[in-house]
Scaffold this active site. Structure first.
Site, mmCIF file in Angstrom:
data_model
loop_
_atom_site.group_PDB
_atom_site.id
_atom_site.type_symbol
_atom_site.label_atom_id
_atom_site.label_comp_id
_atom_site.label_asym_id
_atom_site.label_seq_id
_atom_site.Cartn_x
_atom_site.Cartn_y
_atom_site.Cartn_z
ATOM 1 N N GLY A 105 0.836 -1.207 0.000
ATOM 2 C CA GLY A 105 0.000 0.000 0.000
ATOM 3 C C GLY A 105 0.860 1.243 0.000
ATOM 4 O O GLY A 105 0.484 2.269 0.570
ATOM 5 N N SER A 115 1.738 3.121 -2.535
ATOM 6 C CA SER A 115 1.557 4.081 -3.641
ATOM 7 C C SER A 115 0.848 5.351 -3.206
ATOM 8 O O SER A 115 0.956 6.379 -3.864
ATOM 9 C CB SER A 115 0.770 3.416 -4.777
ATOM 10 O OG SER A 115 -0.546 3.091 -4.348
ATOM 11 N N VAL A 139 -2.458 -7.972 -1.812
ATOM 12 C CA VAL A 139 -2.127 -8.632 -0.532
ATOM 13 C C VAL A 139 -3.069 -9.791 -0.201
ATOM 14 O O VAL A 139 -2.776 -10.589 0.685
ATOM 15 C CB VAL A 139 -2.102 -7.640 0.669
ATOM 16 C CG1 VAL A 139 -0.989 -6.615 0.521
ATOM 17 C CG2 VAL A 139 -3.455 -6.976 0.874
ATOM 18 N N ASN A 141 1.138 -2.453 5.426
ATOM 19 C CA ASN A 141 0.357 -1.217 5.554
ATOM 20 C C ASN A 141 -0.922 -1.200 4.725
ATOM 21 O O ASN A 141 -1.859 -0.473 5.052
ATOM 22 C CB ASN A 141 1.264 -0.035 5.149
ATOM 23 C CG ASN A 141 0.497 1.243 4.931
ATOM 24 O OD1 ASN A 141 0.146 1.926 5.891
ATOM 25 N ND2 ASN A 141 0.194 1.572 3.688
ATOM 26 N N SER A 195 -4.567 0.902 13.684
ATOM 27 C CA SER A 195 -5.364 2.135 13.764
ATOM 28 C C SER A 195 -5.795 2.322 15.220
ATOM 29 O O SER A 195 -5.728 1.382 16.020
ATOM 30 C CB SER A 195 -6.613 2.001 12.889
ATOM 31 O OG SER A 195 -7.431 3.157 12.998
ATOM 32 N N TYR A 204 -13.996 -2.968 9.782
ATOM 33 C CA TYR A 204 -12.659 -2.354 9.753
ATOM 34 C C TYR A 204 -12.011 -2.396 11.149
ATOM 35 O O TYR A 204 -10.855 -2.811 11.306
ATOM 36 C CB TYR A 204 -12.787 -0.911 9.263
ATOM 37 C CG TYR A 204 -11.496 -0.127 9.305
ATOM 38 C CD1 TYR A 204 -10.515 -0.330 8.338
ATOM 39 C CD2 TYR A 204 -11.261 0.817 10.308
ATOM 40 C CE1 TYR A 204 -9.334 0.395 8.377
ATOM 41 C CE2 TYR A 204 -10.085 1.540 10.349
ATOM 42 C CZ TYR A 204 -9.121 1.328 9.374
ATOM 43 O OH TYR A 204 -7.946 2.025 9.428
ATOM 44 N N THR A 224 -10.694 -5.702 12.072
ATOM 45 C CA THR A 224 -9.398 -6.072 11.452
ATOM 46 C C THR A 224 -8.234 -5.364 12.131
ATOM 47 O O THR A 224 -7.146 -5.932 12.278
ATOM 48 C CB THR A 224 -9.358 -5.720 9.944
ATOM 49 O OG1 THR A 224 -9.430 -4.302 9.755
ATOM 50 C CG2 THR A 224 -10.468 -6.402 9.181
ATOM 51 N N LYS A 225 -8.459 -4.117 12.537
ATOM 52 C CA LYS A 225 -7.346 -3.347 13.116
ATOM 53 C C LYS A 225 -7.006 -3.860 14.513
ATOM 54 O O LYS A 225 -5.840 -3.871 14.919
ATOM 55 C CB LYS A 225 -7.703 -1.853 13.121
ATOM 56 C CG LYS A 225 -7.863 -1.276 11.721
ATOM 57 C CD LYS A 225 -6.525 -1.111 11.035
ATOM 58 C CE LYS A 225 -6.443 -1.631 9.642
ATOM 59 N NZ LYS A 225 -5.139 -1.444 9.015
ATOM 60 N N ILE A 255 -5.288 10.942 9.797
ATOM 61 C CA ILE A 255 -4.114 11.355 9.026
ATOM 62 C C ILE A 255 -4.565 11.948 7.703
ATOM 63 O O ILE A 255 -5.467 11.408 7.049
ATOM 64 C CB ILE A 255 -3.194 10.124 8.768
ATOM 65 C CG1 ILE A 255 -2.889 9.395 10.086
ATOM 66 C CG2 ILE A 255 -1.935 10.535 8.034
ATOM 67 C CD1 ILE A 255 -2.286 10.244 11.188
HETATM 68 P P1 NAP Z 1 -5.132 4.878 1.011
HETATM 69 O O1 NAP Z 1 -4.663 6.257 0.855
HETATM 70 O O2 NAP Z 1 -6.477 4.494 0.492
HETATM 71 O O3 NAP Z 1 -4.044 3.897 0.356
HETATM 72 C C1 NAP Z 1 -4.231 2.519 0.418
HETATM 73 C C2 NAP Z 1 -3.049 1.839 -0.239
HETATM 74 O O4 NAP Z 1 -3.226 0.416 -0.116
HETATM 75 C C3 NAP Z 1 -2.934 2.132 -1.722
HETATM 76 O O5 NAP Z 1 -1.576 2.120 -2.070
HETATM 77 C C4 NAP Z 1 -3.664 0.955 -2.377
HETATM 78 O O6 NAP Z 1 -3.234 0.789 -3.722
HETATM 79 C C5 NAP Z 1 -3.213 -0.161 -1.422
HETATM 80 N N1 NAP Z 1 -4.089 -1.341 -1.410
HETATM 81 C C6 NAP Z 1 -5.412 -1.409 -1.122
HETATM 82 N N2 NAP Z 1 -5.839 -2.679 -1.229
HETATM 83 C C7 NAP Z 1 -4.768 -3.422 -1.584
HETATM 84 C C8 NAP Z 1 -4.566 -4.787 -1.861
HETATM 85 N N3 NAP Z 1 -5.576 -5.687 -1.821
HETATM 86 N N4 NAP Z 1 -3.327 -5.224 -2.185
HETATM 87 C C9 NAP Z 1 -2.291 -4.349 -2.261
HETATM 88 N N5 NAP Z 1 -2.420 -3.034 -2.015
HETATM 89 C C10 NAP Z 1 -3.652 -2.583 -1.690
HETATM 90 O O7 NAP Z 1 -5.138 4.421 2.541
HETATM 91 P P2 NAP Z 1 -4.440 5.084 3.844
HETATM 92 O O8 NAP Z 1 -5.411 6.015 4.438
HETATM 93 O O9 NAP Z 1 -3.081 5.548 3.521
HETATM 94 O O10 NAP Z 1 -4.367 3.797 4.793
HETATM 95 C C11 NAP Z 1 -3.211 2.968 4.830
HETATM 96 C C12 NAP Z 1 -3.251 2.155 6.096
HETATM 97 O O11 NAP Z 1 -3.336 3.040 7.200
HETATM 98 C C13 NAP Z 1 -4.452 1.217 6.188
HETATM 99 O O12 NAP Z 1 -4.038 -0.010 6.759
HETATM 100 C C14 NAP Z 1 -5.397 1.943 7.119
HETATM 101 O O13 NAP Z 1 -6.198 1.059 7.843
HETATM 102 C C15 NAP Z 1 -4.406 2.659 8.038
HETATM 103 N N6 NAP Z 1 -4.949 3.846 8.700
HETATM 104 C C16 NAP Z 1 -5.265 4.970 8.000
HETATM 105 C C17 NAP Z 1 -5.715 6.102 8.694
HETATM 106 C C18 NAP Z 1 -5.998 7.418 7.998
HETATM 107 O O14 NAP Z 1 -6.377 8.396 8.663
HETATM 108 N N7 NAP Z 1 -5.800 7.529 6.703
HETATM 109 C C19 NAP Z 1 -5.909 6.042 10.075
HETATM 110 C C20 NAP Z 1 -5.610 4.876 10.743
HETATM 111 C C21 NAP Z 1 -5.119 3.780 10.051
HETATM 112 P P3 NAP Z 1 -4.114 -0.039 -4.802
HETATM 113 O O15 NAP Z 1 -5.534 0.399 -4.631
HETATM 114 O O16 NAP Z 1 -3.499 0.314 -6.131
HETATM 115 O O17 NAP Z 1 -3.915 -1.477 -4.478
#
Ligand code: NAP
Length: 260
Positions: free
Chosen positions: A15, A17, A66, A92, A144, A158, A161-162, A191
């Protein structure tokens, strides 16, 4: 001159990208690590890799899902082939579609569990043979606050899972200790990512007001915590979590926040 203990390390960020993963990749790149950015959409992973490489980092891209064991095996092998080994897995990748319980389908439940929880297990399992050969094997999971500490309507699957990732971590770290591999997790609050920005200025303002440090987190805030767990300096820390949320989970009531 100071040299980071992460310099030259081989790192995989699933993840990587977008969003938090991109921030993690950026921080590791800044420490002089060699970073393989993984996502399903190769174009996005390549664009991020190019952007970080242009800023001086050593990065490459790899397309993998993944939820697919064969993809995870190919990912781990590619990192080893490209970098001569694998030292750090940042598990991630995650998704967070919202659905209240009454509308949540079993398929939606499975999709979130497959990606966030089973995906963590599959990435770890595939990387293990290579991490075992590292002198500084590290696994850092992006969990998370939602689930382990807090709840949010629409995110029962969600949150499960976390919280589940932390249960996984607590056994994995004991099993892997004999290989000197540590397993830790970061627990981000809110974030600023591309997705969150889409919720609008007003929403972001309200969110910031509910956080004691009065701002949302940056992806680099999370990247820095992940980099610490991956560093040589954190060699004696395993099975632990760190909340990176600007104090969001601390006020015991709205009154406590208002009277600060
Ligand atoms: P995001 O901006 O939506 O990015 C998600 C990333 O995961 C992308 O690179 C996506 O690329 C990849 N991805 C999704 N499904 C995938 C799969 N099946 N296989 C491989 N790659 C996959 O998400 P984010 O907000 O940065 O979140 C990243 C992590 O942080 C997650 O685990 C989330 O639970 C955690 N988190 C986020 C926040 C927040 O505030 N943003 C808070 C707490 C925790 P593709 O779609 O091209 O695969």
């Amino acid at each position: 001159m100071w040299t980071s203990s992460l310099s030259g390390r081989s790192v995989v960020v699933t993840g990587g990208s977008k969003g938090i993963g991109r921030g993690i990749a950026k921080v590791f790149g800044g420490h002089g690590a060699r970073v393989m950015i993984v996502a399903r959409r190769l174009k996005d992973a390549e664009a991020t890799a190019q952007e970080l490489s242009a800023a001086g980092a050593t990065t490459s891209a790899f397309a993998a899902d993944v939820t697919q064991p064969s993809d995870m095996e190919a990912m781990a092998k590619a990192a080893c082939d490209r970098h001569g080994g694998l030292d750090v897995l940042c598990a991630n990748a995650g998704i967070f579609p919202q659905a209240r319980l009454e509308e949540m389908s079993p398929e939606a439940w499975d999709e979130v569990l497959d990606t966030n929880l089973k995906g963590t297990f599959l990435a770890v399992k595939a990387c293990l043979p290579y991490l075992k050969n590292s002198s500084q094997g590290r696994i850092v999971i992006t969990s998370s606050i939602t689930g382990p500490v807090t709840g949010y309507p629409g995110w029962a699957h969600y949150g499960a899972t976390k919280a589940g990732q932390l249960g996984f971590m607590r056994t994995a770290c004991i099993e892997l200790a004999r290989h000197r591999i540590t397993v830790n997790a970061v627990m981000p609050g809110n974030i600023v990512t591309e997705g969150l920005q889409g919720l609008g200025e007003e929403y972001l303002k309200r969110m910031a007001a509910s956080i004691p440090l009065k701002r949302l987190g940056s992806v680099e805030d999370i990247g820095n915590a992940v980099a610490f767990f991956a560093s040589k300096e954190a060699a004696y820390i395993t099975g632990q979590t760190i909340i990176v949320d600007g104090g969001q989970t601390l006020p015991e009531s709205l009154e406590a926040l208002a009277s600060a």
